[in-house]
Scaffold this motif. Structure first.
Motif, short mmCIF file in Angstrom:
data_model
loop_
_atom_site.label_atom_id
_atom_site.label_comp_id
_atom_site.label_asym_id
_atom_site.label_seq_id
_atom_site.Cartn_x
_atom_site.Cartn_y
_atom_site.Cartn_z
N LYS A 1 0.88 -1.16 0.00
CA LYS A 1 0.15 0.02 0.05
C LYS A 1 0.95 1.27 0.03
O LYS A 1 0.66 2.34 -0.59
N ARG A 2 2.02 1.06 0.84
CA ARG A 2 2.82 2.40 0.86
C ARG A 2 3.39 2.80 -0.51
O ARG A 2 3.31 3.81 -1.14
N VAL A 3 4.00 1.77 -1.29
CA VAL A 3 4.60 2.22 -2.64
C VAL A 3 3.38 2.36 -3.64
O VAL A 3 3.98 3.08 -4.84
N LEU A 4 2.48 1.89 -3.66
CA LEU A 4 1.33 2.17 -4.40
C LEU A 4 1.03 3.41 -4.56
O LEU A 4 0.55 3.98 -3.77
N ARG A 5 0.56 4.21 -5.89
CA ARG A 5 0.13 5.57 -5.59
C ARG A 5 -1.19 5.33 -5.38
O ARG A 5 -1.90 4.59 -5.66
N PHE B 1 -2.96 -9.97 -7.42
CA PHE B 1 -2.50 -11.07 -6.55
C PHE B 1 -3.13 -12.49 -7.21
O PHE B 1 -4.33 -12.79 -7.76
N LEU B 2 -2.45 -13.53 -6.81
CA LEU B 2 -2.87 -14.97 -7.25
C LEU B 2 -1.96 -15.84 -5.99
O LEU B 2 -0.82 -15.82 -6.06
N GLY C 1 -11.40 -0.51 -2.86
CA GLY C 1 -12.20 -1.72 -3.01
C GLY C 1 -11.19 -2.86 -3.49
O GLY C 1 -10.14 -2.81 -3.97
N VAL C 2 -11.88 -4.15 -3.08
CA VAL C 2 -11.03 -5.59 -3.27
C VAL C 2 -12.18 -6.44 -4.19
O VAL C 2 -13.41 -6.42 -3.82
N GLU C 3 -11.47 -7.10 -5.06
CA GLU C 3 -12.32 -8.11 -6.08
C GLU C 3 -11.66 -9.26 -5.64
O GLU C 3 -10.41 -9.38 -6.24
N TYR D 1 -7.36 -15.29 -6.71
CA TYR D 1 -7.03 -14.16 -7.54
C TYR D 1 -7.86 -13.01 -7.58
O TYR D 1 -9.06 -13.17 -7.24
N GLY D 2 -7.22 -11.89 -7.85
CA GLY D 2 -8.20 -10.78 -7.86
C GLY D 2 -7.39 -9.50 -7.75
O GLY D 2 -6.01 -9.39 -8.14
N LEU D 3 -7.98 -8.40 -7.48
CA LEU D 3 -7.31 -7.09 -7.52
C LEU D 3 -7.90 -6.06 -6.22
O LEU D 3 -8.72 -6.56 -5.62
N ALA D 4 -6.85 -5.20 -5.78
CA ALA D 4 -7.19 -4.53 -4.55
C ALA D 4 -6.76 -3.15 -4.98
O ALA D 4 -5.51 -2.98 -5.34
N TYR D 5 -7.45 -2.28 -4.92
CA TYR D 5 -7.16 -0.69 -5.36
C TYR D 5 -6.67 0.12 -4.19
O TYR D 5 -7.71 -0.15 -3.14
N ASN D 6 -5.72 0.71 -4.29
CA ASN D 6 -5.32 1.74 -3.30
C ASN D 6 -6.04 2.88 -3.08
O ASN D 6 -6.53 3.52 -4.10
#
Ligand SMILES: C[S@@+](CC[C@H](N)C(=O)[O-])C[C@H]1O[C@@H](n2cnc3c(N)ncnc32)[C@H](O)[C@@H]1O
Length: 235
Positions: free
Chosen positions: A151-155, A162-163, A210-212, A230-235
């Motif tokens: 989270k820190r390095v993500l803009r 992830f998987l 949000g997280v999917e 597997y999925g996506l998590a948005y910062n």
């Protein structure tokens, strides 16, 4: 004279033992590869789905636990201006990851190997558009700290892709078996854990965009690593 003969005999015996060990190791890795082939094929399908989610707009991407770079070929299609940072604690992976990068068509300066761990990522705050981790959160020593670093390095607005294989359902026979085999798995598979609740860790990590998450149950050996998420998590 007797000493010389004894010495020669010992050398001969040691040579035979070394040879036998070498054949056993070859046989073992051949057998393991044979067993694992359908797993690699199935995981490849999952990886394709995961990498499809990587936007063409992502120009700076960090992959945690890049290893020898088995995923690098999936980036090639995503963006010609991509700079990929590959992080791994094992310095020996650098040579192999770099080779995979050049095979995938990355220019030398577009792929940067960084030796380090997910728990202390050697990049600045808000410095990347996306972070990728496949089959890594099972091996890091601290999942929560690794997610904090991601989270820190993500803009802001950046995405974590992830998987991972995770613990089976609480109370199930399968989960009990995973618990039993977990210490062995950690020893044999370089610190990989079978019983991690990675889904809950990701949900609790505070990805405010949000997280999917999707679940997938592999049919192939080794069944003990089921299920995968597997999925996506948005910062
Ligand atoms: C099972 S391999 C996965 C490699 C690759 N990501 C894939 O999908 O095939 C796990 C990788 O995570 C790396 N690793 C282990 N502990 C780590 C940590 N604390 N931080 C980052 N990477 C780590 C290992 O060196 C290894 O390359």
């Amino acid at each position: 004279m007797i000493f010389t003969m004894l010495g020669v005999r010992r050398m001969f015996e040691e040579h035979i033992i070394r040879r036998i060990r070498w054949y056993i190791r070859r046989l073992y890795s051949w057998f393991l590869n044979l067993l694992m082939q359908s797993y690699w094929d199935e995981i490849e399908d999952c990886k394709v789905k995961v990498f499809d989610k990587l936007s063409e707009k992502a120009e700076k991407v960090l992959e945690i636990g890049i290893g020898s770079g088995p995923n690098i070929r999936y980036y090639a299609a995503s963006n010609a201006n991509l700079t990929l940072y590959g992080l791994d604690p094992n310095p020996k992976m650098k040579k192999y990851a770099r080779k995979s990068a050049s095979k995938a068509g990355f220019k030398h300066k577009s792929f940067r190997f960084k030796q380090g761990v997910g728990e202390a990522i050697p990049l600045k705050d808000n410095s990347v558009d996306a972070v990728v981790a496949t089959l890594v959160l099972c091996s890091v020593s601290d999942v929560t700290q690794t997610l904090k670093e991601i989270k820190r390095v993500l803009r802001p607005g950046g995405v974590f892709i992830f998987l991972e294989h995770v613990a089976a359902k609480d109370g199930s026979m399968f989960r009990r078996l995973q618990k039993l085999l977990d210490p062995l798995q950690q020893r044999l598979a370089d610190g990989c854990h079978l019983t991690r609740n990675t889904r809950e860790c990701i949900l609790k990590a505070g990805f405010s965009g949000g997280v999917e998450i999707e679940t997938y149950s592999m049919c192939s050996f080794p069944w003990i690593t089921r299920p995968h998420i597997y999925g996506l998590a948005y910062n």
